[in-house]
Scaffold this motif. Structure first.
Motif, PDB file in Angstrom:
ATOM      1  N   ARG A  16      39.606   4.887   4.674  1.00  0.00           N
ATOM      2  CA  ARG A  16      40.761   4.927   4.152  1.00  0.00           C
ATOM      3  C   ARG A  16      41.992   4.205   5.511  1.00  0.00           C
ATOM      4  N   PRO A  17      41.338   3.498   6.825  1.00  0.00           N
ATOM      5  CA  PRO A  17      41.526   3.119   7.804  1.00  0.00           C
ATOM      6  C   PRO A  17      41.403   1.666   7.662  1.00  0.00           C
ATOM      7  N   ALA A  18      40.705   1.297   6.355  1.00  0.00           N
ATOM      8  CA  ALA A  18      40.836  -0.310   6.080  1.00  0.00           C
ATOM      9  C   ALA A  18      42.032  -0.332   5.376  1.00  0.00           C
ATOM     10  N   HIS A  19      42.246   0.419   4.566  1.00  0.00           N
ATOM     11  CA  HIS A  19      42.496   0.193   3.349  1.00  0.00           C
ATOM     12  C   HIS A  19      44.777   0.397   4.243  1.00  0.00           C
ATOM     13  N   ASP A  20      44.261   0.710   5.111  1.00  0.00           N
ATOM     14  CA  ASP A  20      46.302   0.963   6.381  1.00  0.00           C
ATOM     15  C   ASP A  20      45.919  -0.334   6.875  1.00  0.00           C
ATOM     16  N   LEU A  21      45.018  -0.939   6.915  1.00  0.00           N
ATOM     17  CA  LEU A  21      44.722  -2.225   7.652  1.00  0.00           C
ATOM     18  C   LEU A  21      44.861  -3.551   6.889  1.00  0.00           C
ATOM     19  N   CYS A  95      37.705  -7.569   9.924  1.00  0.00           N
ATOM     20  CA  CYS A  95      36.749  -6.537  11.194  1.00  0.00           C
ATOM     21  C   CYS A  95      36.583  -5.543  10.825  1.00  0.00           C
ATOM     22  N   ASN A  96      35.815  -5.140   9.780  1.00  0.00           N
ATOM     23  CA  ASN A  96      36.272  -3.149   9.664  1.00  0.00           C
ATOM     24  C   ASN A  96      35.116  -2.625  10.687  1.00  0.00           C
ATOM     25  N   ALA A  97      35.379  -1.547  11.931  1.00  0.00           N
ATOM     26  CA  ALA A  97      34.584  -0.602  12.178  1.00  0.00           C
ATOM     27  C   ALA A  97      33.629  -1.324  12.917  1.00  0.00           C
ATOM     28  N   VAL A  98      33.027  -2.729  13.130  1.00  0.00           N
ATOM     29  CA  VAL A  98      32.221  -3.313  13.482  1.00  0.00           C
ATOM     30  C   VAL A  98      32.375  -3.127  15.093  1.00  0.00           C
ATOM     31  N   LEU A  99      33.418  -4.541  15.950  1.00  0.00           N
ATOM     32  CA  LEU A  99      33.083  -4.711  16.858  1.00  0.00           C
ATOM     33  C   LEU A  99      32.801  -3.727  18.098  1.00  0.00           C
ATOM     34  N   GLN A 100      32.609  -2.403  18.166  1.00  0.00           N
ATOM     35  CA  GLN A 100      33.018  -1.403  18.869  1.00  0.00           C
ATOM     36  C   GLN A 100      31.341  -0.929  19.619  1.00  0.00           C
ATOM     37  N   GLN A 125      39.856  -3.407  12.674  1.00  0.00           N
ATOM     38  CA  GLN A 125      39.859  -1.935  13.142  1.00  0.00           C
ATOM     39  C   GLN A 125      38.590  -1.061  13.739  1.00  0.00           C
ATOM     40  N   VAL A 126      38.875  -0.418  15.973  1.00  0.00           N
ATOM     41  CA  VAL A 126      37.659   0.322  16.136  1.00  0.00           C
ATOM     42  C   VAL A 126      38.552   1.839  15.920  1.00  0.00           C
ATOM     43  N   PHE A 246      43.946  -0.720  15.256  1.00  0.00           N
ATOM     44  CA  PHE A 246      43.994  -1.407  14.646  1.00  0.00           C
ATOM     45  C   PHE A 246      44.413  -2.993  15.400  1.00  0.00           C
ATOM     46  N   ALA A 247      44.618  -4.054  15.016  1.00  0.00           N
ATOM     47  CA  ALA A 247      45.262  -5.582  15.017  1.00  0.00           C
ATOM     48  C   ALA A 247      44.920  -6.347  14.428  1.00  0.00           C
ATOM     49  N   VAL A 248      46.335  -6.826  14.223  1.00  0.00           N
ATOM     50  CA  VAL A 248      46.127  -7.418  12.801  1.00  0.00           C
ATOM     51  C   VAL A 248      46.703  -9.142  13.876  1.00  0.00           C
ATOM     52  N   ALA A 249      45.917 -10.446  13.712  1.00  0.00           N
ATOM     53  CA  ALA A 249      46.551 -11.923  13.865  1.00  0.00           C
ATOM     54  C   ALA A 249      47.321 -12.831  13.265  1.00  0.00           C
ATOM     55  N   ARG A 250      47.974 -13.634  13.519  1.00  0.00           N
ATOM     56  CA  ARG A 250      48.427 -14.475  12.878  1.00  0.00           C
ATOM     57  C   ARG A 250      48.107 -15.715  13.310  1.00  0.00           C
ATOM     58  N   ARG A 251      46.914 -16.947  12.967  1.00  0.00           N
ATOM     59  CA  ARG A 251      46.895 -17.566  14.169  1.00  0.00           C
ATOM     60  C   ARG A 251      47.695 -19.265  13.363  1.00  0.00           C
TER      61      ARG A 251
END
Length: 252
Positions: A16-21, A95-100, A125-126, A246-251
């Motif tokens: 579900r968080p991946a869909h929201d991301l 990058c979903n639930a990885v960086l932690q 997302q973490v 969550f964080a979304v960045a646009r370069r």
């Protein structure tokens, strides 16, 4: 080692968080899309469907997860995220639930974002529940004499940043940023559903550090503690609050 079956036992809640991301990623088209830390490949088809014209690459450091993804028809490859670099045509990275799982992952962001082309999107997302009762109980139990030598210190409470801190990092890299957090109250069922949940993620380092006898004793003791912290309702439901960042960045 990852156990894809254990992890996917709660696939609906974990996805579900991946869909929201993804809902906050504004790319209408993309040349290349990277599922960075694809796991068993449950998210990859969503990327292929949303950007059908793109080359979609799925990578994960776990051979077990990559085998599960390939069994589901995903052309996944084994690669450590710490060694990954975006190609010149990479327009979307998820990058979903990885960086932690990666200490010092902020340094990776500082390498990745400037390497993306102008207009590219990076979405992360973490889990943000490292101070939750479940993690507190695991850390406290691991610090007790029977398990301290092998398991103490395996779970840190500072594995991720707060949303505002991710926003600062990404903005300093010249990106437009959308950062937020959500707490999902999952309705779980079963005798020990919270134990089953953490067995697929948080307990992996503990399981790897203990022999079978100690692991079974650890798991039994933890089950008792988690039942007290997450009581089951009369109808059989156990509420499991889970904070996500969550964080979304646009370069630019």
């Amino acid at each position: 080692m990852w156990d894809p079956k254990q992890y996917l036992a709660f696939a609906e809640q974990r996805d579900r968080p991946a869909h929201d991301l993804l809902a906050r990623v504004g790319a209408e088209t993309a040349r290349r899309v990277t599922d960075l830390g694809c796991g068993a490949g449950t998210l990859t088809p969503l990327l292929t469907s949303r950007w059908p014209e793109a080359a979609v690459e799925a990578i994960d450091s776990s051979p077990e997860m990559v085998r599960a993804a390939r069994a589901n028809g995903i052309e996944a490859s084994v690669e450590d995220a710490r060694n990954w670099r975006p190609r010149q045509d990479t327009d979307v990275v998820v990058c979903n639930a990885v960086l932690q799982w990666i200490p010092g992952h902020v340094d990776l962001l500082r390498n990745w974002i400037p390497a993306l082309p102008s207009g590219a999107w990076f979405a992360l997302q973490v889990p943000g529940n490292f101070d939750s009762p479940s993690y507190q109980e695991i850390r406290e139990l691991a610090a007790e004499p029977e398990w301290r030598e092998h398991a103490a210190g395996l779970l840190r409470s500072d594995s991720v940043l707060a949303p505002v801190d991710y926003a600062d990092v990404l903005a300093d890299l010249g990106a437009e940023v959308d950062a937020w957090e959500s707490t999902y109250v999952h309705a779980l069922s079963g005798e020990d559903p919270v134990l089953d949940w953490v067995s697929g993620t948080a307990l992996r380092p503990v399981r790897a550090a203990l022999d079978e006898r100690r692991w079974q004793r650890f798991r039994a003791e933890l089950a008792t503690r988690l039942r007290e912290r997450y009581p089951r309702r009369s109808g059989g439901t156990t509420w499991f609050p889970f904070r996500r960042i969550f964080a979304v960045a646009r370069r630019r």
